[in-house]
Design a protein around this motif. Structure first.
Motif, PDB file in Angstrom:
ATOM      1  N   VAL A  48      -8.266   0.262  -8.106  1.00 25.71           N
ATOM      2  CA  VAL A  48      -6.815   0.425  -8.035  1.00 25.71           C
ATOM      3  C   VAL A  48      -6.344   0.369  -6.588  1.00 25.71           C
ATOM      4  O   VAL A  48      -5.318  -0.240  -6.272  1.00 25.71           O
ATOM      5  N   HIS A  49      -7.083   1.009  -5.682  1.00 24.66           N
ATOM      6  CA  HIS A  49      -6.713   0.971  -4.264  1.00 24.66           C
ATOM      7  C   HIS A  49      -6.683  -0.467  -3.745  1.00 24.66           C
ATOM      8  O   HIS A  49      -5.742  -0.866  -3.033  1.00 24.66           O
ATOM      9  N   ARG A  50      -7.678  -1.255  -4.066  1.00 20.92           N
ATOM     10  CA  ARG A  50      -7.719  -2.639  -3.600  1.00 20.92           C
ATOM     11  C   ARG A  50      -6.620  -3.474  -4.258  1.00 20.92           C
ATOM     12  O   ARG A  50      -6.027  -4.349  -3.627  1.00 20.92           O
ATOM     13  N   TRP A  51      -6.366  -3.222  -5.536  1.00 15.91           N
ATOM     14  CA  TRP A  51      -5.299  -3.904  -6.275  1.00 15.91           C
ATOM     15  C   TRP A  51      -3.947  -3.638  -5.618  1.00 15.91           C
ATOM     16  O   TRP A  51      -3.174  -4.566  -5.353  1.00 15.91           O
ATOM     17  N   ALA A  52      -3.655  -2.368  -5.333  1.00 12.06           N
ATOM     18  CA  ALA A  52      -2.377  -2.003  -4.710  1.00 12.06           C
ATOM     19  C   ALA A  52      -2.257  -2.585  -3.312  1.00 12.06           C
ATOM     20  O   ALA A  52      -1.191  -3.091  -2.920  1.00 12.06           O
ATOM     21  N   ALA A  53      -3.331  -2.517  -2.545  1.00 11.31           N
ATOM     22  CA  ALA A  53      -3.295  -3.046  -1.175  1.00 11.31           C
ATOM     23  C   ALA A  53      -2.999  -4.541  -1.171  1.00 11.31           C
ATOM     24  O   ALA A  53      -2.294  -5.045  -0.287  1.00 11.31           O
ATOM     25  N   ALA A  54      -3.501  -5.262  -2.167  1.00 12.13           N
ATOM     26  CA  ALA A  54      -3.268  -6.703  -2.216  1.00 12.13           C
ATOM     27  C   ALA A  54      -1.795  -7.020  -2.449  1.00 12.13           C
ATOM     28  O   ALA A  54      -1.250  -7.945  -1.839  1.00 12.13           O
ATOM     29  N   PHE A  55      -1.132  -6.280  -3.323  1.00  6.88           N
ATOM     30  CA  PHE A  55       0.288  -6.537  -3.569  1.00  6.88           C
ATOM     31  C   PHE A  55       1.089  -6.424  -2.281  1.00  6.88           C
ATOM     32  O   PHE A  55       1.934  -7.271  -1.986  1.00  6.88           O
ATOM     33  N   VAL A  56       0.826  -5.368  -1.534  1.00  2.88           N
ATOM     34  CA  VAL A  56       1.594  -5.138  -0.306  1.00  2.88           C
ATOM     35  C   VAL A  56       1.126  -6.055   0.811  1.00  2.88           C
ATOM     36  O   VAL A  56       1.934  -6.710   1.480  1.00  2.88           O
ATOM     37  N   GLY A  57      -0.182  -6.123   1.024  1.00  8.01           N
ATOM     38  CA  GLY A  57      -0.702  -6.893   2.148  1.00  8.01           C
ATOM     39  C   GLY A  57      -0.450  -8.387   2.020  1.00  8.01           C
ATOM     40  O   GLY A  57      -0.218  -9.072   3.026  1.00  8.01           O
ATOM     41  N   VAL A  89      -4.704   2.671   2.967  1.00  9.56           N
ATOM     42  CA  VAL A  89      -3.878   3.454   3.885  1.00  9.56           C
ATOM     43  C   VAL A  89      -3.437   2.598   5.063  1.00  9.56           C
ATOM     44  O   VAL A  89      -2.259   2.612   5.463  1.00  9.56           O
ATOM     45  N   ARG A  90      -4.363   1.822   5.610  1.00 12.31           N
ATOM     46  CA  ARG A  90      -4.048   0.968   6.761  1.00 12.31           C
ATOM     47  C   ARG A  90      -3.022  -0.110   6.375  1.00 12.31           C
ATOM     48  O   ARG A  90      -2.062  -0.359   7.119  1.00 12.31           O
ATOM     49  N   THR A  91      -3.200  -0.724   5.216  1.00 10.72           N
ATOM     50  CA  THR A  91      -2.276  -1.764   4.772  1.00 10.72           C
ATOM     51  C   THR A  91      -0.865  -1.226   4.603  1.00 10.72           C
ATOM     52  O   THR A  91       0.117  -1.836   5.048  1.00 10.72           O
ATOM     53  N   LEU A  92      -0.743  -0.077   3.962  1.00 11.29           N
ATOM     54  CA  LEU A  92       0.579   0.512   3.749  1.00 11.29           C
ATOM     55  C   LEU A  92       1.209   0.941   5.075  1.00 11.29           C
ATOM     56  O   LEU A  92       2.424   0.797   5.273  1.00 11.29           O
ATOM     57  N   ALA A  93       0.404   1.469   5.971  1.00 10.56           N
ATOM     58  CA  ALA A  93       0.939   1.939   7.248  1.00 10.56           C
ATOM     59  C   ALA A  93       1.417   0.784   8.121  1.00 10.56           C
ATOM     60  O   ALA A  93       2.377   0.938   8.888  1.00 10.56           O
ATOM     61  N   GLU A  94       0.769  -0.380   8.012  1.00  6.27           N
ATOM     62  CA  GLU A  94       1.097  -1.512   8.882  1.00  6.27           C
ATOM     63  C   GLU A  94       2.078  -2.495   8.247  1.00  6.27           C
ATOM     64  O   GLU A  94       2.571  -3.398   8.931  1.00  6.27           O
ATOM     65  N   ALA A  95       2.393  -2.323   6.975  1.00  2.34           N
ATOM     66  CA  ALA A  95       3.264  -3.271   6.284  1.00  2.34           C
ATOM     67  C   ALA A  95       4.695  -3.185   6.808  1.00  2.34           C
ATOM     68  O   ALA A  95       5.183  -2.097   7.136  1.00  2.34           O
ATOM     69  N   PRO A  96       5.402  -4.308   6.862  1.00  2.00           N
ATOM     70  CA  PRO A  96       6.816  -4.256   7.249  1.00  2.00           C
ATOM     71  C   PRO A  96       7.635  -3.529   6.188  1.00  2.00           C
ATOM     72  O   PRO A  96       7.366  -3.652   4.994  1.00  2.00           O
ATOM     73  N   ALA A  97       8.615  -2.789   6.630  1.00  2.00           N
ATOM     74  CA  ALA A  97       9.421  -1.990   5.694  1.00  2.00           C
ATOM     75  C   ALA A  97      10.096  -2.850   4.650  1.00  2.00           C
ATOM     76  O   ALA A  97      10.341  -2.389   3.521  1.00  2.00           O
ATOM     77  N   GLU A  98      10.385  -4.102   4.982  1.00  2.00           N
ATOM     78  CA  GLU A  98      11.134  -4.974   4.070  1.00  2.00           C
ATOM     79  C   GLU A  98      10.236  -5.815   3.174  1.00  2.00           C
ATOM     80  O   GLU A  98      10.712  -6.705   2.453  1.00  2.00           O
ATOM     81  N   VAL A  99       8.931  -5.565   3.157  1.00  2.00           N
ATOM     82  CA  VAL A  99       8.023  -6.379   2.350  1.00  2.00           C
ATOM     83  C   VAL A  99       8.488  -6.389   0.885  1.00  2.00           C
ATOM     84  O   VAL A  99       8.897  -5.362   0.340  1.00  2.00           O
ATOM     85  N   PHE A 115       7.507   2.450  -3.110  1.00  2.00           N
ATOM     86  CA  PHE A 115       6.918   2.557  -4.451  1.00  2.00           C
ATOM     87  C   PHE A 115       5.407   2.686  -4.375  1.00  2.00           C
ATOM     88  O   PHE A 115       4.807   3.571  -4.984  1.00  2.00           O
ATOM     89  N   TRP A 116       4.769   1.771  -3.640  1.00  2.00           N
ATOM     90  CA  TRP A 116       3.315   1.770  -3.618  1.00  2.00           C
ATOM     91  C   TRP A 116       2.746   2.966  -2.854  1.00  2.00           C
ATOM     92  O   TRP A 116       1.688   3.496  -3.227  1.00  2.00           O
TER      93      TRP A 116
END
Length: 247
Positions: A48-57, A89-99, A115-116
């Protein structure tokens, strides 16, 4: 709660889950998830962690299936879980706010990133409870604000979806009241998916669930018994929830 708060909680809960799972051992049974062992818990949550990170990243805007978890065990499986958690955690922290990316609940925070961050904080926190159940220790505490938020996500998000199995042949109303935060939800049960309204509507209810936000969080997620002095009125809606609300 804001994104930074969710990320701090996600980081802490994932580290605690891994530490407790290591102490329990990957072959330990998970009583809160029948037929699972700790290895299954780590594979599921790590996927699930990898799945969620892929959507955002990768800014994926359509649903994709969970990735397969490797058939690892012991220390290798724990390392794989920790790696995926840290990457999330790293992906969410570094993602642009408008992704812009796919999300899946009918009610959600104001952006896909929020959301994520929220969803994975609660995903990880609930499965941390499962790891502690496998170890046979008392559940670690939740902050009341976080627990209240998790109850709200469950009632207004997960069980507002058509796939919710919480159905009643006759209308029933449950009031859910968190005594420490003051939050109240009114849940309408019927042959359709539950309809939850935030607040005390003031009308009669069939059943009332009253307790701390943390107790409501663990009980409504079916990690502690939804029973005892916190359940008043007709016990049937509480029984219905216990038997059909599993996600």
């Amino acid at each position: 709660m804001d994104i930074d708060e969710y990320l701090k909680t996600l980081g802490r809960e994932g580290e605690l889950l891994a530490d407790v799972a290591e102490r329990a051992g990957t072959e330990a049974l998970v009583p809160t998830c029948p037929q699972w062992r700790v290895a299954d818990l780590l594979r599921h949550t790590g996927s699930v962690h990898r799945w969620a990170a892929a959507f955002v990243g990768d800014a994926i805007v359509e649903p994709v299936p969970f990735p397969d978890a490797p058939e690892l065990a012991g220390a290798e499986l724990l390392a794989w879980f920790r790696e995926g958690h840290a990457e999330l955690v790293r992906t969410l922290a570094e993602a642009p706010a408008e992704v812009q990316c796919w999300t899946f609940l009918p009610t959600a925070p104001p952006s896909p990133l929020a959301f994520w961050a929220r969803r994975q904080a609660h995903e990880t926190a609930v499965h941390r409870l499962d790891a502690e159940a496998a170890l046979g220790v008392e559940f670690s505490a939740f902050e009341p604000e976080f627990a209240e938020d998790g109850v709200d996500e469950l009632l207004t998000g997960f069980h507002a979806r058509p796939r919710s199995r919480v159905r009643s042949p006759e209308p029933r109303v449950i009031r859910v009241r968190a005594v420490d935060t003051g939050a109240v939800w009114t849940v309408h049960l019927s042959a359709e998916p539950p309809r939850t309204v935030t607040g005390d509507l003031g009308g009669p209810v069939d059943c009332e669930l009253t307790g701390t936000a943390a107790w409501l969080y663990t009980a409504l997620w079916n990690r502690t018994p939804l029973a005892g002095p916190g359940v008043t009125g007709d016990p049937e809606p509480a029984r219905l929830w216990r038997e059909t609300a599993g996600i």
